[in-house]
Design an enzyme around this catalytic site. Structure first.
Site, PDB file in Angstrom:
ATOM      1  N   GLY A  14       0.820  -1.239  -0.072  1.00 28.62           N
ATOM      2  CA  GLY A  14       0.061   0.032  -0.066  1.00 28.62           C
ATOM      3  C   GLY A  14       0.916   1.390  -0.133  1.00 28.62           C
ATOM      4  N   CYS A  15       0.448   2.355   0.615  1.00 27.54           N
ATOM      5  CA  CYS A  15       1.369   3.470   0.662  1.00 27.54           C
ATOM      6  C   CYS A  15       2.735   3.510   1.167  1.00 27.54           C
ATOM      7  CB  CYS A  15       0.607   4.460   1.619  1.00 27.54           C
ATOM      8  SG  CYS A  15       1.299   6.071   1.926  1.00 27.54           S
ATOM      9  N   PHE A  16       3.473   3.620   0.442  1.00 29.12           N
ATOM     10  CA  PHE A  16       4.886   3.742   0.821  1.00 29.12           C
ATOM     11  C   PHE A  16       5.566   4.307   1.757  1.00 29.12           C
ATOM     12  CE2 PHE A  16       6.316   5.317  -3.517  1.00 29.12           C
ATOM     13  CZ  PHE A  16       5.824   6.857  -2.884  1.00 29.12           C
ATOM     14  N   CYS A  18       4.027   4.519   4.535  1.00 25.61           N
ATOM     15  CA  CYS A  18       3.711   3.851   5.813  1.00 25.61           C
ATOM     16  C   CYS A  18       4.570   2.405   6.005  1.00 25.61           C
ATOM     17  CB  CYS A  18       2.123   3.350   5.924  1.00 25.61           C
ATOM     18  SG  CYS A  18       0.992   4.882   6.228  1.00 25.61           S
TER      19      CYS A  18
END
Length: 181
Positions: A14-16, A18
């Site tokens: 997902g969002c890198f 995080c």
């Protein structure tokens, strides 16, 4: 000067933003780079990726010393950071660029990743099937500088993103609060 053996590990979760902190600053971790991999566009930009049609995943590439931090330990940190049952993105980030995947760099990594995925599936921790793919590593393109070490540059926005996205609640529910970062 000593010759230190290093390897690469590449994970999409997902969002890198995080995905960096859980791996960063651990003994044996040389670097954690946010970037793009798995697609057809050469040297894509964030603007290209966010359209969702390049085939790329947002990912992190980790350079590590396997003698100090074995690949198996990286996998043990990776699985709790994601929802491995969601094939349409992660938390409030939807689209193909936010899918999960383990990109292996050699046969040993492939075998360890496949075994860890099977163990997770057999654990009963999740009610739905584990859909995270285990696929060969391909070209990795570092993201723009403002995406690198985002949690250090923008700590409040980073914390807000984790909470509002539902990532921390999911991790806490399935793994325990000690895995939220």
């Amino acid at each position: 000067m000593t010759n230190v053996k290093t390897e690469l590990a590449t994970f999409a979760g997902g969002c890198f933003w995080c995905m960096v902190k859980p791996f960063d600053e651990m003994p044996g971790i040389i670097s954690v780079t946010s970037g793009y991999t798995g697609g057809d566009t050469v040297n894509p930009s964030y603007e290209d990726i966010k359209k969702g049609d390049t085939g790329h995943y947002e990912a992190v590439q980790i350079e590590f010393e396997p003698e100090l931090f074995p690949y198996k330990r990286l996998l043990e940190l990776y699985w709790p950071q994601i929802d491995p049952t969601d094939d349409e993105g992660q938390f409030f980030d939807r689209g193909s660029q936010y899918r999960t995947a383990v990109f292996y760099h050699n046969d040993e990594q492939r075998e360890l990743a496949e075994n860890s995925k099977k163990e997770l599936a057999a654990s009963g921790r999740f009610k739905k099937p584990i859909v995270t793919e285990i696929i060969p590593a391909v070209d990795f393109y570092p993201a723009e500088d403002y995406h690198q070490a985002f949690y250090k540059k923008n700590p409040e926005k980073y914390k807000q993103e984790r909470v509002e996205s539902g990532r921390d609640a999911h991790i806490s529910e399935h793994w325990g609060a000690e895995y939220t970062k």
